[in-house]
Design an enzyme around this catalytic site. Structure first.
Site, PDB file in Angstrom:
ATOM      1  N   GLY A  93       0.838  -1.194   0.000  1.00 47.08           N
ATOM      2  CA  GLY A  93       0.000   0.000   0.000  1.00 47.08           C
ATOM      3  C   GLY A  93       0.871   1.240   0.000  1.00 47.08           C
ATOM      4  O   GLY A  93       2.016   1.218  -0.470  1.00 47.08           O
ATOM      5  N   GLU A 138       5.704  -3.241   0.930  1.00 50.53           N
ATOM      6  CA  GLU A 138       5.775  -2.912  -0.501  1.00 50.53           C
ATOM      7  C   GLU A 138       4.981  -1.631  -0.697  1.00 50.53           C
ATOM      8  O   GLU A 138       3.755  -1.649  -0.650  1.00 50.53           O
ATOM      9  CB  GLU A 138       5.191  -4.048  -1.345  1.00 50.53           C
ATOM     10  CG  GLU A 138       5.949  -5.362  -1.255  1.00 50.53           C
ATOM     11  CD  GLU A 138       7.325  -5.311  -1.910  1.00 50.53           C
ATOM     12  OE1 GLU A 138       7.667  -4.280  -2.528  1.00 50.53           O
ATOM     13  OE2 GLU A 138       8.057  -6.292  -1.769  1.00 50.53           O
ATOM     14  N   CYS A 197       2.117   0.258  -8.906  1.00 49.24           N
ATOM     15  CA  CYS A 197       3.133   0.765  -7.976  1.00 49.24           C
ATOM     16  C   CYS A 197       4.435   1.034  -8.706  1.00 49.24           C
ATOM     17  O   CYS A 197       5.056   2.067  -8.533  1.00 49.24           O
ATOM     18  CB  CYS A 197       3.336  -0.220  -6.833  1.00 49.24           C
ATOM     19  SG  CYS A 197       3.687  -1.883  -7.387  1.00 49.24           S
TER      20      CYS A 197
HETATM   21  P1  NAD Z   1      -3.320   2.478   1.457  1.00 49.63           P
HETATM   22  O1  NAD Z   1      -2.015   2.495   2.159  1.00 49.63           O
HETATM   23  O2  NAD Z   1      -4.257   3.587   1.704  1.00 49.63           O
HETATM   24  O3  NAD Z   1      -4.139   1.156   1.832  1.00 49.63           O
HETATM   25  C1  NAD Z   1      -3.591  -0.141   1.657  1.00 49.63           C
HETATM   26  C2  NAD Z   1      -4.167  -1.067   2.709  1.00 49.63           C
HETATM   27  O4  NAD Z   1      -3.722  -0.653   3.991  1.00 49.63           O
HETATM   28  C3  NAD Z   1      -5.679  -1.093   2.782  1.00 49.63           C
HETATM   29  O5  NAD Z   1      -6.077  -2.427   3.043  1.00 49.63           O
HETATM   30  C4  NAD Z   1      -5.965  -0.170   3.957  1.00 49.63           C
HETATM   31  O6  NAD Z   1      -7.208  -0.452   4.581  1.00 49.63           O
HETATM   32  C5  NAD Z   1      -4.810  -0.471   4.869  1.00 49.63           C
HETATM   33  N1  NAD Z   1      -4.415   0.615   5.779  1.00 49.63           N
HETATM   34  C6  NAD Z   1      -4.501   1.943   5.593  1.00 49.63           C
HETATM   35  N2  NAD Z   1      -3.976   2.604   6.636  1.00 49.63           N
HETATM   36  C7  NAD Z   1      -3.519   1.660   7.495  1.00 49.63           C
HETATM   37  C8  NAD Z   1      -2.850   1.701   8.759  1.00 49.63           C
HETATM   38  N3  NAD Z   1      -2.533   2.857   9.346  1.00 49.63           N
HETATM   39  N4  NAD Z   1      -2.529   0.530   9.351  1.00 49.63           N
HETATM   40  C9  NAD Z   1      -2.801  -0.645   8.766  1.00 49.63           C
HETATM   41  N5  NAD Z   1      -3.448  -0.751   7.570  1.00 49.63           N
HETATM   42  C10 NAD Z   1      -3.794   0.393   6.958  1.00 49.63           C
HETATM   43  O7  NAD Z   1      -2.956   2.307  -0.075  1.00 49.63           O
HETATM   44  P2  NAD Z   1      -3.934   2.246  -1.321  1.00 49.63           P
HETATM   45  O8  NAD Z   1      -4.414   3.627  -1.595  1.00 49.63           O
HETATM   46  O9  NAD Z   1      -4.915   1.157  -1.111  1.00 49.63           O
HETATM   47  O10 NAD Z   1      -2.955   1.755  -2.480  1.00 49.63           O
HETATM   48  C11 NAD Z   1      -2.211   2.617  -3.284  1.00 49.63           C
HETATM   49  C12 NAD Z   1      -0.765   2.609  -2.852  1.00 49.63           C
HETATM   50  O11 NAD Z   1      -0.256   1.272  -2.834  1.00 49.63           O
HETATM   51  C13 NAD Z   1       0.132   3.360  -3.804  1.00 49.63           C
HETATM   52  O12 NAD Z   1       1.026   4.153  -3.065  1.00 49.63           O
HETATM   53  C14 NAD Z   1       0.895   2.251  -4.510  1.00 49.63           C
HETATM   54  O13 NAD Z   1       2.140   2.631  -5.028  1.00 49.63           O
HETATM   55  C15 NAD Z   1       1.021   1.242  -3.439  1.00 49.63           C
HETATM   56  N6  NAD Z   1       1.313  -0.082  -3.999  1.00 49.63           N
HETATM   57  C16 NAD Z   1       2.571  -0.604  -3.836  1.00 49.63           C
HETATM   58  C17 NAD Z   1       2.896  -1.837  -4.400  1.00 49.63           C
HETATM   59  C18 NAD Z   1       4.269  -2.438  -4.246  1.00 49.63           C
HETATM   60  O14 NAD Z   1       4.404  -3.636  -4.490  1.00 49.63           O
HETATM   61  N7  NAD Z   1       5.279  -1.690  -3.866  1.00 49.63           N
HETATM   62  C19 NAD Z   1       1.931  -2.525  -5.121  1.00 49.63           C
HETATM   63  C20 NAD Z   1       0.667  -1.970  -5.261  1.00 49.63           C
HETATM   64  C21 NAD Z   1       0.368  -0.740  -4.694  1.00 49.63           C
END
Ligand code: NAD
Length: 475
Positions: free
Chosen positions: A226, A248, A282
């Site tokens: 995320g 990641e 990502c």
């Molecule tokens: P996000 O961080 O908002 O959410 C991801 C997940 O984390 C969700 O399930 C959310 O409910 C949970 N979450 C949010 N805050 C949290 C906290 N404080 N503690 C625990 N869990 C929490 O991200 P998003 O908007 O869903 O996804 C987009 C991001 O993900 C982009 O920055 C993208 O680059 C990244 N991403 C990275 C990869 C990689 O492999 N590096 C792959 C895909 C996406």
């Protein structure tokens, strides 16, 4: 709003081998219509406790199941997901927005990783074996793993984590994004046909559930995909219980095109590198650096590719790109674009997108945006790609590396050796030559700098679900 999805029952949470509802519910929106299409249960804190207890109860026998049998169960899991790929792909297109063929491709790709993990060894290493002592390095499971995933590739990201966690001997609790929980919940249900109870559980819920996971004393590792923001919060929250972490996170990948490259030959690959999955990748190409004298040629070549792209509902034949996945993300992309245009940027191509409801954003190619503008310096995560120019390659390398992120990067040239030499200077977890991005099960994938900690995929990705325990026998 309905509790069925295209005639199928809406999936439930999976806790201790059973499908269960909840007093809390989560409405899931179809991004192509901006309308909720289903409600799924959202796990309460008590249900998280129950799932953790079930996972802890399942852990000893799963850990003691011989590796060959665990791998066989994981292959059976992959098979049951594959048998249901049509249903899962439809759910994925509904909740995520991507074209149906891409949804199928995402699940197939995820399964290829699961199957690759199910072929890997975890053999102990004998460090010493003589008359005085026997020393063995063992790879032991960590305990209970929580997998928290993002909305851009719900299936791929969860399968990347489920496969190695299970092969390494850890029960897993998956918490998908609240924007895209449906297909992952369904995978949890299907898995119960082939896995012992408590070994794979899926809990839908919001960020609050993620936070509860990240501080839970019964969870030993969080494997998270995320945003960097949430990754940092998880790292801080996990300190108290010394959780193992794989993070990641976000990226702002640069691509540098060397002066000798042929715009017509590489434009389609550059375009795909930036715009796949509606720009929500990502490790997508998010900043494209071309030689100043050739900017016009690149703009024309990219615009020619973009002009053929069909944006629309993922269930419509011939559609290449769906909507942005959610409303806040659409607002963010629009805001970044408007700001970049205010600060000197110019749109050189804007495609068509459906009118009316849905989180539609046209493919938008811009140039003339200076460094320091958020569209260049931050992760846009949408179908807007800035074209930047450089005068000498050293300057392009410096600007490419001047980022807190370090997920992917690429160099493009007809001279592979020259491109490879530049690629070695880029600070990223994956550096590609004449492609972007390219991932496969034999290579580790992870981020440098604030793009993450640890890797997924490859035997190193499997080891990330183990700790080292050294056995020393005195003779
Ligand atoms: P996000 O961080 O908002 O959410 C991801 C997940 O984390 C969700 O399930 C959310 O409910 C949970 N979450 C949010 N805050 C949290 C906290 N404080 N503690 C625990 N869990 C929490 O991200 P998003 O908007 O869903 O996804 C987009 C991001 O993900 C982009 O920055 C993208 O680059 C990244 N991403 C990275 C990869 C990689 O492999 N590096 C792959 C895909 C996406």
């Amino acid at each position: 709003m309905t509790r069925t999805v295209h005639g199928l029952s809406a999936p439930q949470l999976t806790i201790d081998g059973e499908g269960v509802g909840s007093v809390q519910r989560l409405a899931v929106v179809d991004p192509a219509t901006a309308e909720p299409f289903v409600e799924v249960p959202a796990a309460t804190p008590e249900q998280l406790d129950r799932a953790v207890a079930a996972a802890r109860a399942a852990a000893p026998s799963w850990r003691e199941t011989p590796l060959a049998q665990r791998r066989e169960r994981v292959r059976a899991f992959a098979a049951v997901v594959r048998e249901n790929v049509d249903e899962l792909a439809r759910l994925l297109t509904l909740e995520q927005g991507k074209p149906l063929s891409r949804a199928r491709g995402e699940i197939g790709s995820g399964l290829a990783y699961v199957e690759a993990f199910a072929r890997m060894e975890l053999a102990p290493e004998v460090l010493k074996d003589d008359a005085s002592e026997y020393i063995e390095l063992q790879r032991v499971p960590l305990g209970v793993v929580a997998a928290i995933t993002a909305w851009n590739y719900p299936q791929l990201l969860s399968l990347w984590k489920i496969g190695p966690a299970l092969v390494a001997g850890n029960p897993v609790i998956v918490k998908p994004s609240p924007y895209t929980p449906v297909s992952t919940l369904r995978v949890g249900e299907l898995a119960q046909e082939v896995l012992p109870r408590g070994v794979l559980q899926v809990l839908a819920g919001g960020d609050d559930l993620g936070r509860a996971v990240s501080i839970h004393s019964g969870i030993d590792k969080v494997s998270f995909t995320g945003s960097s923001r949430a990754g940092k919060a998880i790292m801080a929250a996990g300190a108290d219980t010394m959780k193992r972490l794989t993070l990641e996170l976000g990226g702002n990948d640069a691509g540098i095109v060397l002066p000798d490259a042929d715009p017509g030959a590489i434009a389609a690959d550059l375009y795909a590198g930036g715009m796949s999955n509606c720009g929500q990748v990502c490790a997508g190409l998010k900043r494209l650096y071309v030689p100043a004298g050739r900017a016009g040629e690149y703009a024309d070549a990219l615009a020619a590719v973009a002009a053929k792209v069909v944006v629309g509902n993922g269930f419509t034949d011939g559609v290449d790109m769906g909507p942005v996945q959610n409303a806040p993300q659409l607002q963010r992309v629009r805001g970044l674009l408007a700001d970049a245009l205010d600060r000197g940027g110019e749109v050189y191509f804007r495609g068509d997108a459906p009118d009316g409801p849905g989180y539609w954003h046209p493919v938008t190619l811009v140039r003339g945006v200076p460094d320091g503008v958020p569209l260049v310096d931050e992760e846009q995560f949408g179908p807007v790609l800035p074209l930047l120019t450089y005068d000498d390659v050293d300057d392009a390398v410096r600007r490419a590396n001047a980022s807190p992120y370090g997920l992917g990067a690429s160099v493009w040239s007809a001279d592979v050796d020259a491109a490879t030499a530049v690629a070695r200077r880029l600070e990223a977890g994956s550096v590609w030559v004449n492609q972007h991005p390219m991932l496969s099960p034999e290579a580790p994938f992870g981020g440098l700098k604030q793009s993450g900690i640890g890797v997924e995929s490859s035997p190193l990705g499997l080891l990330a679900y183990t700790d080292i325990s050294v056995l020393r026998v005195k003779r």
